[in-house]
Design a protein around this motif. Structure first.
Motif, PDB file in Angstrom:
ATOM      1  N   GLY A 190     -30.343  48.095 -33.980  1.00 29.47           N
ATOM      2  CA  GLY A 190     -31.506  48.553 -33.292  1.00 29.47           C
ATOM      3  C   GLY A 190     -31.030  48.501 -31.653  1.00 29.47           C
ATOM      4  O   GLY A 190     -31.512  49.369 -30.975  1.00 29.47           O
ATOM      5  N   HIS A 191     -29.998  47.737 -31.482  1.00 28.86           N
ATOM      6  CA  HIS A 191     -29.686  47.853 -29.948  1.00 28.86           C
ATOM      7  C   HIS A 191     -28.596  48.808 -29.507  1.00 28.86           C
ATOM      8  O   HIS A 191     -28.433  49.578 -28.655  1.00 28.86           O
ATOM      9  CB  HIS A 191     -29.049  46.524 -29.369  1.00 28.86           C
ATOM     10  N   LEU A 192     -27.953  49.113 -30.541  1.00 31.46           N
ATOM     11  CA  LEU A 192     -26.597  50.274 -30.508  1.00 31.46           C
ATOM     12  C   LEU A 192     -27.058  51.521 -30.970  1.00 31.46           C
ATOM     13  O   LEU A 192     -26.612  52.462 -30.353  1.00 31.46           O
ATOM     14  CB  LEU A 192     -25.430  49.712 -31.764  1.00 31.46           C
ATOM     15  N   GLY A 193     -28.238  51.930 -31.653  1.00 26.36           N
ATOM     16  CA  GLY A 193     -28.317  53.146 -32.276  1.00 26.36           C
ATOM     17  C   GLY A 193     -27.387  53.607 -33.562  1.00 26.36           C
ATOM     18  O   GLY A 193     -26.389  52.957 -33.551  1.00 26.36           O
ATOM     19  N   TRP A 194     -27.850  54.268 -34.251  1.00 28.86           N
ATOM     20  CA  TRP A 194     -27.343  54.415 -35.528  1.00 28.86           C
ATOM     21  C   TRP A 194     -25.830  55.011 -35.472  1.00 28.86           C
ATOM     22  O   TRP A 194     -25.031  54.953 -36.301  1.00 28.86           O
ATOM     23  CB  TRP A 194     -28.234  55.116 -36.558  1.00 28.86           C
ATOM     24  N   MET A 195     -25.673  55.866 -34.453  1.00 31.57           N
ATOM     25  CA  MET A 195     -24.412  56.750 -34.472  1.00 31.57           C
ATOM     26  C   MET A 195     -23.253  55.829 -33.622  1.00 31.57           C
ATOM     27  O   MET A 195     -22.166  56.385 -33.525  1.00 31.57           O
ATOM     28  CB  MET A 195     -24.888  58.006 -33.802  1.00 31.57           C
ATOM     29  N   LYS A 196     -23.305  54.855 -33.085  1.00 28.30           N
ATOM     30  CA  LYS A 196     -22.584  54.005 -32.206  1.00 28.30           C
ATOM     31  C   LYS A 196     -22.033  53.001 -33.115  1.00 28.30           C
ATOM     32  O   LYS A 196     -22.618  52.297 -33.705  1.00 28.30           O
ATOM     33  CB  LYS A 196     -23.490  53.271 -30.947  1.00 28.30           C
ATOM     34  N   ARG A 197     -20.724  52.575 -33.100  1.00 30.35           N
ATOM     35  CA  ARG A 197     -19.965  51.621 -33.618  1.00 30.35           C
ATOM     36  C   ARG A 197     -20.135  50.367 -32.912  1.00 30.35           C
ATOM     37  O   ARG A 197     -20.237  50.400 -31.558  1.00 30.35           O
ATOM     38  CB  ARG A 197     -18.743  52.003 -33.450  1.00 30.35           C
ATOM     39  N   PRO A 198     -20.342  49.302 -33.667  1.00 33.59           N
ATOM     40  CA  PRO A 198     -20.404  47.898 -32.996  1.00 33.59           C
ATOM     41  C   PRO A 198     -19.098  47.841 -32.009  1.00 33.59           C
ATOM     42  O   PRO A 198     -17.806  48.214 -32.358  1.00 33.59           O
ATOM     43  CB  PRO A 198     -20.345  46.842 -34.142  1.00 33.59           C
ATOM     44  N   LYS A 199     -19.323  46.829 -30.959  1.00 33.77           N
ATOM     45  CA  LYS A 199     -18.295  46.783 -30.125  1.00 33.77           C
ATOM     46  C   LYS A 199     -17.795  45.185 -30.521  1.00 33.77           C
ATOM     47  O   LYS A 199     -18.335  44.691 -31.158  1.00 33.77           O
ATOM     48  CB  LYS A 199     -18.650  46.811 -28.659  1.00 33.77           C
ATOM     49  N   GLU A 200     -16.771  44.697 -29.438  1.00 38.37           N
ATOM     50  CA  GLU A 200     -16.310  43.524 -29.745  1.00 38.37           C
ATOM     51  C   GLU A 200     -17.273  42.423 -29.463  1.00 38.37           C
ATOM     52  O   GLU A 200     -17.141  41.216 -30.113  1.00 38.37           O
ATOM     53  CB  GLU A 200     -15.013  43.395 -28.940  1.00 38.37           C
ATOM     54  N   ALA A 201     -18.020  42.736 -28.505  1.00 33.69           N
ATOM     55  CA  ALA A 201     -19.144  41.810 -28.349  1.00 33.69           C
ATOM     56  C   ALA A 201     -20.118  41.518 -29.189  1.00 33.69           C
ATOM     57  O   ALA A 201     -20.824  40.642 -29.547  1.00 33.69           O
ATOM     58  CB  ALA A 201     -19.882  42.146 -26.899  1.00 33.69           C
ATOM     59  N   ASP A 202     -20.538  42.587 -30.083  1.00 34.52           N
ATOM     60  CA  ASP A 202     -21.325  42.533 -31.057  1.00 34.52           C
ATOM     61  C   ASP A 202     -20.745  41.510 -32.296  1.00 34.52           C
ATOM     62  O   ASP A 202     -21.300  40.943 -32.950  1.00 34.52           O
ATOM     63  CB  ASP A 202     -21.720  43.933 -31.747  1.00 34.52           C
ATOM     64  N   TYR A 203     -19.353  41.872 -32.508  1.00 36.67           N
ATOM     65  CA  TYR A 203     -18.611  41.216 -33.658  1.00 36.67           C
ATOM     66  C   TYR A 203     -18.654  39.820 -33.185  1.00 36.67           C
ATOM     67  O   TYR A 203     -18.920  38.625 -34.022  1.00 36.67           O
ATOM     68  CB  TYR A 203     -17.298  41.517 -33.925  1.00 36.67           C
ATOM     69  N   ALA A 204     -18.589  39.484 -31.897  1.00 35.54           N
ATOM     70  CA  ALA A 204     -18.457  37.919 -31.541  1.00 35.54           C
ATOM     71  C   ALA A 204     -19.624  37.463 -31.499  1.00 35.54           C
ATOM     72  O   ALA A 204     -19.767  36.087 -32.153  1.00 35.54           O
ATOM     73  CB  ALA A 204     -17.807  37.923 -29.928  1.00 35.54           C
ATOM     74  N   LEU A 205     -20.685  38.002 -31.121  1.00 38.43           N
ATOM     75  CA  LEU A 205     -22.138  37.508 -31.363  1.00 38.43           C
ATOM     76  C   LEU A 205     -22.471  37.329 -32.813  1.00 38.43           C
ATOM     77  O   LEU A 205     -23.052  36.060 -33.257  1.00 38.43           O
ATOM     78  CB  LEU A 205     -23.140  38.401 -30.757  1.00 38.43           C
ATOM     79  N   SER A 206     -22.203  38.121 -33.711  1.00 39.64           N
ATOM     80  CA  SER A 206     -22.403  37.853 -35.064  1.00 39.64           C
ATOM     81  C   SER A 206     -21.767  36.840 -35.625  1.00 39.64           C
ATOM     82  O   SER A 206     -22.280  36.069 -36.494  1.00 39.64           O
ATOM     83  CB  SER A 206     -21.885  39.208 -35.920  1.00 39.64           C
ATOM     84  N   ARG A 207     -20.289  36.372 -35.262  1.00 39.93           N
ATOM     85  CA  ARG A 207     -19.754  35.436 -35.845  1.00 39.93           C
ATOM     86  C   ARG A 207     -20.427  34.054 -35.223  1.00 39.93           C
ATOM     87  O   ARG A 207     -20.476  33.047 -35.945  1.00 39.93           O
ATOM     88  CB  ARG A 207     -18.064  35.597 -35.248  1.00 39.93           C
ATOM     89  N   GLU A 208     -20.509  34.193 -34.140  1.00 47.24           N
ATOM     90  CA  GLU A 208     -21.442  33.032 -33.370  1.00 47.24           C
ATOM     91  C   GLU A 208     -22.574  32.502 -34.106  1.00 47.24           C
ATOM     92  O   GLU A 208     -22.918  31.560 -34.452  1.00 47.24           O
ATOM     93  CB  GLU A 208     -21.768  33.279 -31.790  1.00 47.24           C
ATOM     94  N   MET A 209     -23.474  33.524 -34.556  1.00 49.12           N
ATOM     95  CA  MET A 209     -24.635  33.272 -35.343  1.00 49.12           C
ATOM     96  C   MET A 209     -24.247  32.875 -36.659  1.00 49.12           C
ATOM     97  O   MET A 209     -24.806  31.995 -37.169  1.00 49.12           O
ATOM     98  CB  MET A 209     -25.604  34.456 -35.374  1.00 49.12           C
ATOM     99  N   LEU A 210     -23.238  33.240 -37.264  1.00 51.84           N
ATOM    100  CA  LEU A 210     -22.781  32.953 -38.474  1.00 51.84           C
ATOM    101  C   LEU A 210     -22.672  31.353 -38.621  1.00 51.84           C
ATOM    102  O   LEU A 210     -22.709  30.562 -39.304  1.00 51.84           O
ATOM    103  CB  LEU A 210     -21.563  33.668 -39.105  1.00 51.84           C
ATOM    104  N   LYS A 211     -21.782  31.153 -37.426  1.00 52.60           N
ATOM    105  CA  LYS A 211     -21.420  29.664 -37.048  1.00 52.60           C
ATOM    106  C   LYS A 211     -22.665  28.578 -37.134  1.00 52.60           C
ATOM    107  O   LYS A 211     -22.670  27.796 -37.695  1.00 52.60           O
ATOM    108  CB  LYS A 211     -20.494  29.460 -35.995  1.00 52.60           C
ATOM    109  N   ARG A 212     -23.632  29.339 -36.395  1.00 52.44           N
ATOM    110  CA  ARG A 212     -24.928  28.552 -36.037  1.00 52.44           C
ATOM    111  C   ARG A 212     -25.777  28.498 -37.201  1.00 52.44           C
ATOM    112  O   ARG A 212     -26.319  27.188 -37.325  1.00 52.44           O
ATOM    113  CB  ARG A 212     -25.761  29.554 -35.263  1.00 52.44           C
ATOM    114  N   VAL A 213     -25.475  28.981 -38.350  1.00 58.70           N
ATOM    115  CA  VAL A 213     -26.196  28.789 -39.733  1.00 58.70           C
ATOM    116  C   VAL A 213     -25.217  28.283 -40.565  1.00 58.70           C
ATOM    117  O   VAL A 213     -25.311  28.145 -42.006  1.00 58.70           O
ATOM    118  CB  VAL A 213     -26.924  30.077 -40.271  1.00 58.70           C
ATOM    119  N   GLY A 214     -23.767  27.842 -40.287  1.00 60.79           N
ATOM    120  CA  GLY A 214     -23.138  27.242 -41.076  1.00 60.79           C
ATOM    121  C   GLY A 214     -22.149  28.043 -42.097  1.00 60.79           C
ATOM    122  O   GLY A 214     -21.966  27.689 -43.289  1.00 60.79           O
TER     123      GLY A 214
END
Length: 252
Positions: free
Chosen positions: A108-132
């Motif tokens: 929703g923040h990126l738009g469907w045609m844009k690829r995730p950036k390193e910051a998006d990967y980092a945030l995703s990994r951070e939230m995975l850690k938050r939920v174990g």
């Protein structure tokens, strides 16, 4: 002290399936920064209410308004609303890894045609850690247990960084550790000033998990603070039972 406006206001909402009303004339104000449970019997319209708020269902009548900030576009407003669907409503055979699923919360923040950036990967990994779930990022989503899947969908909602979360029975079919993780997460979200609305079925845990409760059976029976609304009398009215039957369920 000035009372804050509700973050969501629902007026005269009616939803029907095949012309058969499922929700009737619902009026509801969801307070900002609270944990609210939506409680009622099977078929009462709890999930339907969440889906109507999320615009996944079109109401027959009524109005739903959000107070998430001034001068927001529709897209900006939608990005501030997170959704955790019912476990059973998801196609778990979809070929995606755990990290792929969480990254979907950034689209929703990126738009469907844009690829995730390193910051998006980092945030995703951070939230995975938050939920174990940080050690499962490369696992296929279909290979996870029910509790693990629920944690991944919580991480997907977290990575969206919304102001309000709608969760449809997040505790259903999960193990004790996952339930503990979800409860801690709810408390953290409240501390951060977020609003969380949860369709919930376990009456015994309502007073310890939530600030407010909405009792619903096709229409709103009562809504407000748990300490005043969550009474045997109101529950008996909601579940159409005798008060002594409700009392037995609460102490089991």
């Amino acid at each position: 002290m000035k009372k804050e406006n509700p973050v969501v206001t629902i007026k005269h909402l009616t939803v029907a399936y095949d012309l058969q009303p499922v929700l009737w004339n619902v009026n509801l104000a969801i307070p900002r920064g609270h944990l609210m449970a939506i409680v009622g019997p099977n078929g009462a319209g709890k999930s339907t209410l969440i889906k109507a708020i999320m615009e996944l269902l079109k109401p027959v009548a009524g109005e739903i308004t959000f107070d998430l900030g001034e001068h927001l576009s529709k897209k900006e407003e939608r990005n501030l609303i997170g959704y955790v669907p019912q476990n059973g409503s998801v196609d778990w055979d979809f070929p995606a890894t755990v990290l792929d699923v969480v990254l979907m919360g950034r689209y929703g923040h990126l738009g469907w045609m844009k690829r995730p950036k390193e910051a998006d990967y980092a945030l995703s990994r951070e939230m995975l850690k938050r939920v174990g779930m940080e050690t499962y990022e490369n696992r296929q989503i279909s290979q996870l247990s029910g509790g693990q899947k629920q944690r991944v969908f919580l991480a997907r909602a977290l990575v969206q960084q919304p102001d309000i979360y709608f969760m449809d029975e997040p505790f259903q079919g999960v193990d004790a550790q996952t339930e503990k993780t979800i409860v801690a997460l709810l408390k953290d979200l409240k501390k951060a000033g977020k609003t969380v609305v949860v369709v919930h079925h376990d009456l015994q845990t309502v007073p310890t998990y939530f600030d407010d409760v909405t009792l619903i059976n096709r229409e709103v029976i009562e809504s407000g603070p748990v300490e005043t609304i969550f009474t045997e009398e109101n529950l008996a009215k909601t579940y159409q039972k005798e008060a002594n039957e409700v009392r037995e369920e609460l102490v089991e």
